[in-house]
Design an enzyme around this catalytic site. Structure first.
Site, mmCIF file in Angstrom:
data_model
loop_
_atom_site.group_PDB
_atom_site.id
_atom_site.type_symbol
_atom_site.label_atom_id
_atom_site.label_comp_id
_atom_site.label_asym_id
_atom_site.label_seq_id
_atom_site.Cartn_x
_atom_site.Cartn_y
_atom_site.Cartn_z
ATOM 1 N N THR A 1 0.842 -1.022 -0.023
ATOM 2 C CA THR A 1 -0.082 -0.144 0.028
ATOM 3 C C THR A 1 1.029 1.326 -0.048
ATOM 4 O OG1 THR A 1 0.046 0.546 2.396
ATOM 5 C CG2 THR A 1 -1.616 -1.238 1.563
ATOM 6 N N CYS A 2 0.275 2.530 -0.074
ATOM 7 C CA CYS A 2 0.844 3.757 -0.241
ATOM 8 C C CYS A 2 1.292 4.248 1.370
ATOM 9 C CB CYS A 2 -0.057 4.762 -0.961
ATOM 10 S SG CYS A 2 -0.142 4.505 -2.574
ATOM 11 N N ASP A 3 1.155 3.220 2.447
ATOM 12 C CA ASP A 3 1.452 3.952 3.863
ATOM 13 C C ASP A 3 2.775 3.535 4.034
ATOM 14 O OD1 ASP A 3 1.352 4.513 6.166
ATOM 15 O OD2 ASP A 3 -0.130 2.916 6.894
#
Ligand code: PLP
Length: 416
Positions: free
Chosen positions: A360-362
């Site tokens: 994910t983009c986290d």
């Protein structure tokens, strides 16, 4: 046993298993299935993460538990891995179930499990879940506070209550005592309150924390239970059930090993609840049953090298499953787990400190907080993590649109 799952298939024998169940040949193990699947997927552009669950391993864990702790009836903690196929394997040999919520009660009751074989072990339950238990004849309920007693008196007066005690669990990997468990000093008050409300307390429970590191904590907790049994009997309760909770190791080569823990428990039972005392002993194992059932294979989808001045080169691997998927619990473990690298490498390849990121983009989407030492790998390569059956898929989400590892089930001829 019919299970409400659209992916089921019926064999001629009438038994129901997943449509895509992998039939293991004698001597074949889930590792062979993992390698075969990796080979198949590597020939395509779709190298999605996957888990192989060997249901035969689950059945053998049950046998190991029964052999090492012959006086203890297991109530499998559904929260640990609630796969309907796992539950289906456990129900026939007489495993009972520990349910934390109405959802888990529904799942287990739908399997045809009889209500007396179910324990609601969550000490703080929503009223609607207590009502559901009452409606379906599930009587064994754990409590650790006066407020819970008041709810039960109003909504489930016929319950058979089990008082959960506080335990020393600070050195367990996942301690629970900051949230649950009555201290010895308040037990007498709670037992009297239950009596005054017309409720039956039938025994005590405790949980030494998941992945307990100190078997002695079981011994201390069992001795505390003995004291509360005496208190309860004096107050007028018919104390006949001892629940020693969960906390058993999930991996074979764990420290302490399960067998060591079992020796301590058996000795404590012999001392405080000897055979012939008329006390039924149960437990709520989760991790012990589920951990070794699953192996998860993840693929490297991106990679970066970081050159630190004067320091070693570091590598960042981006994987197609991560913290928001199957690996949610692992940052809470003190040490990262070492994956098996599925790649032909020369003898003694150099190792680099590597960060394993999820997809994910986290930026916090990491499998582990610490770096792991791995060789230089490439996009498209595979890493396999064993012991992935406990607190993995049950905690996963599809955050950012990434699905956690798909699960395929395998089973040897002995179960089919
Ligand atoms: N019972 C209860 C009430 C729990 O909270 C847990 C885990 O948190 C378990 C049983 C299962 O514990 P374990 O997986 O350590 O066996």
């Amino acid at each position: 046993i019919p299970i409400g799952n659209s992916e089921e298939s019926k064999e001629s024998s009438g038994s129901t298993w997943p449509k895509d169940l992998i039939a293991l040949k004698p001597g074949e193990a889930s590792w062979d299935v993992v390698l075969k699947k990796i080979k198949e997927l590597s020939d395509s552009d779709c190298r999605d993460a996957f888990t192989v669950a060997d249901l035969g391993v689950l059945a053998s864990r049950h046998q190991v538990f029964r052999q090492a702790l012959p006086r203890v009836s297991p109530f499998y903690a559904v929260m640990c891995n609630s796969s309907p196929w796992m539950l289906r394997v456990l129900a026939p040999p007489g495993t009972n179930f520990d349910c934390a919520s109405q959802g888990e009660l529904e799942q287990v009751l739908d399997l045809g499990v009889a209500p007396p074989c179910i324990l609601c072990a969550n000490p703080c339950k929503p009223v609607s879940h207590i009502c559901f238990a009452a409606l379906h004849g599930v009587k064994l309920l754990v409590f650790d506070s006066e407020e819970e007693l008041i709810k039960v008196a109003q909504h489930h007066p016929g319950a058979r209550l089990v008082l959960r005690l506080w335990t020393q669990d600070s050195d367990s990997i996942f301690p629970l005592s900051s949230k649950f468990g009555a201290r010895l000093e308040v037990c007498e008050h709670l037992l009297k309150s239950a009596r005054d409300l017309g409720l039956a307390v039938v025994g005590t429970s405790f949980h030494v924390g998941s992945r307990c590191q100190t078997p002695h904590n079981f011994m201390k907790a069992i001795a505390d239970c003995r004291r509360v049994f005496e208190m309860g009997s004096r107050i007028g309760h018919d104390m006949s059930l001892l629940d020693i909770g969960g906390g058993f190791p999930g991996e074979e080569a764990s420290d302490p090993e399960f067998e060591e823990v079992a020796v301590v428990i058996n000795a404590a039972l012999a001392q405080d609840f000897p055979e012939g005392s008329g006390v039924e002993v149960i437990a709520e194992p989760g991790r012990f049953y589920a951990a070794s059932v699953c192996m998860t294979a993840v693929n490297i989808i991106a990679k970066k090298a970081v050159l630190e001045p004067g320091g070693p080169q570091k590598l960042l691997y981006y994987l197609n499953d991560g913290h928001y998927g199957t690996f949610r619990i692992f940052p809470r473990e003190p040490e990262p787990r070492m994956p098996i690298v599925v790649k032909e490498l020369g003898p003694k390849p150099p190792l680099f400190p590597c960060t394993l990121f999820g997809p994910t983009c986290d930026a916090l989407d990491k499998l582990f907080l610490k770096e792991v030492q791995l060789p230089e790998l490439d996009v498209g390569d595979w890493l396999v993590f064993p012991f992935m059956g406990a607190y993995t898929s049950v905690m996963s989400s599809t955050f950012s649109g990434f699905s956690p590892a798909s699960i395929c089930y395998a089973m040897g001829p002995e179960l089919r």
